[in-house]
Scaffold this motif. Structure first.
Motif, short mmCIF file in Angstrom:
data_model
loop_
_atom_site.label_atom_id
_atom_site.label_comp_id
_atom_site.label_asym_id
_atom_site.label_seq_id
_atom_site.Cartn_x
_atom_site.Cartn_y
_atom_site.Cartn_z
N ARG A 1 -47.87 -16.82 4.21
CA ARG A 1 -47.45 -18.16 4.64
C ARG A 1 -48.65 -19.08 4.80
O ARG A 1 -48.64 -20.22 4.35
N LEU A 2 -49.71 -18.57 5.43
CA LEU A 2 -50.91 -19.39 5.63
C LEU A 2 -51.59 -19.72 4.31
O LEU A 2 -52.10 -20.82 4.13
N LYS A 3 -51.57 -18.78 3.37
CA LYS A 3 -52.16 -19.04 2.05
C LYS A 3 -51.38 -20.15 1.34
O LYS A 3 -51.98 -21.06 0.77
N THR A 4 -50.07 -20.08 1.42
CA THR A 4 -49.24 -21.12 0.80
C THR A 4 -49.52 -22.48 1.45
O THR A 4 -49.67 -23.49 0.77
N GLU A 5 -49.59 -22.50 2.78
CA GLU A 5 -49.88 -23.75 3.49
C GLU A 5 -51.27 -24.27 3.11
O GLU A 5 -51.44 -25.47 2.88
N ASN A 6 -52.24 -23.39 3.05
CA ASN A 6 -53.60 -23.78 2.70
C ASN A 6 -53.64 -24.34 1.27
O ASN A 6 -54.30 -25.37 1.02
N ASP A 7 -52.95 -23.70 0.35
CA ASP A 7 -52.91 -24.18 -1.03
C ASP A 7 -52.32 -25.59 -1.09
O ASP A 7 -52.80 -26.45 -1.83
N GLY A 8 -51.27 -25.84 -0.30
CA GLY A 8 -50.66 -27.17 -0.25
C GLY A 8 -51.62 -28.21 0.31
O GLY A 8 -51.70 -29.34 -0.20
N LEU A 9 -52.34 -27.84 1.35
CA LEU A 9 -53.31 -28.77 1.94
C LEU A 9 -54.44 -29.07 0.96
O LEU A 9 -54.89 -30.22 0.85
N LEU A 10 -54.91 -28.04 0.25
CA LEU A 10 -55.97 -28.26 -0.74
C LEU A 10 -55.49 -29.19 -1.86
O LEU A 10 -56.23 -30.06 -2.32
N GLN A 11 -54.25 -29.00 -2.29
CA GLN A 11 -53.70 -29.86 -3.34
C GLN A 11 -53.58 -31.30 -2.85
O GLN A 11 -53.93 -32.24 -3.57
N ALA A 12 -53.13 -31.49 -1.62
CA ALA A 12 -53.03 -32.85 -1.06
C ALA A 12 -54.41 -33.49 -0.96
O ALA A 12 -54.58 -34.68 -1.26
N LEU A 13 -55.40 -32.72 -0.57
CA LEU A 13 -56.76 -33.23 -0.48
C LEU A 13 -57.28 -33.61 -1.87
O LEU A 13 -57.88 -34.68 -2.04
N ARG A 14 -57.04 -32.75 -2.86
CA ARG A 14 -57.47 -33.08 -4.23
C ARG A 14 -56.83 -34.39 -4.71
O ARG A 14 -57.50 -35.23 -5.30
N GLU A 15 -55.54 -34.53 -4.45
CA GLU A 15 -54.84 -35.75 -4.86
C GLU A 15 -55.41 -36.97 -4.15
O GLU A 15 -55.58 -38.03 -4.75
N ARG A 16 -55.72 -36.81 -2.89
CA ARG A 16 -56.29 -37.93 -2.12
C ARG A 16 -57.67 -38.31 -2.65
O ARG A 16 -57.98 -39.48 -2.82
N VAL A 17 -58.50 -37.31 -2.93
CA VAL A 17 -59.85 -37.56 -3.44
C VAL A 17 -59.76 -38.20 -4.83
O VAL A 17 -60.51 -39.14 -5.13
N GLU A 18 -58.85 -37.73 -5.65
CA GLU A 18 -58.71 -38.29 -7.00
C GLU A 18 -58.23 -39.75 -6.96
O GLU A 18 -58.50 -40.52 -7.88
N SER A 19 -57.53 -40.13 -5.89
CA SER A 19 -57.00 -41.50 -5.82
C SER A 19 -58.03 -42.51 -5.30
O SER A 19 -57.81 -43.71 -5.35
N VAL A 20 -59.15 -42.01 -4.80
CA VAL A 20 -60.19 -42.90 -4.28
C VAL A 20 -61.00 -43.46 -5.44
O VAL A 20 -61.39 -42.75 -6.35
N ASN A 21 -61.24 -44.78 -5.38
CA ASN A 21 -62.09 -45.39 -6.40
C ASN A 21 -63.25 -46.11 -5.73
O ASN A 21 -63.33 -46.18 -4.50
N ALA A 22 -64.15 -46.66 -6.51
CA ALA A 22 -65.37 -47.28 -5.98
C ALA A 22 -65.05 -48.43 -5.03
O ALA A 22 -65.72 -48.58 -4.00
N SER A 23 -64.05 -49.22 -5.31
CA SER A 23 -63.74 -50.35 -4.43
C SER A 23 -63.25 -49.87 -3.06
O SER A 23 -63.47 -50.52 -2.05
#
Length: 71
Positions: free
Chosen positions: A41-63
């Protein structure tokens, strides 16, 4: 080969595990299974959090980096 026979004879002589030992073994096996499920369960939760973080980082731009952060 005789060692195995001797070990079986000793276990037979001693009488094998007691009901309390069998109960404790069953309890420990259930606990291990519960902990394995929790790890899953914790691995699944961690994987979801990592994916959300990746998506958040990818959405950041220079501005976004130039704007002051609101507190």
């Amino acid at each position: 080969m005789w060692r195995i026979s001797m070990a079986k004879a000793l276990v037979g002589f001693i009488g094998g595990p007691t009901p309390a030992e069998l109960q404790q073994t069953a309890t420990l096996r259930r606990r291990v299974a519960d902990l394995e499920a929790e790890v899953g369960r914790l691995k699944t939760e961690n994987d979801g959090l990592l994916q959300a973080l990746r998506e958040r980082v990818e959405s950041v731009n220079a501005s976004d980096l130039m704007e002051p952060v609101a507190h």
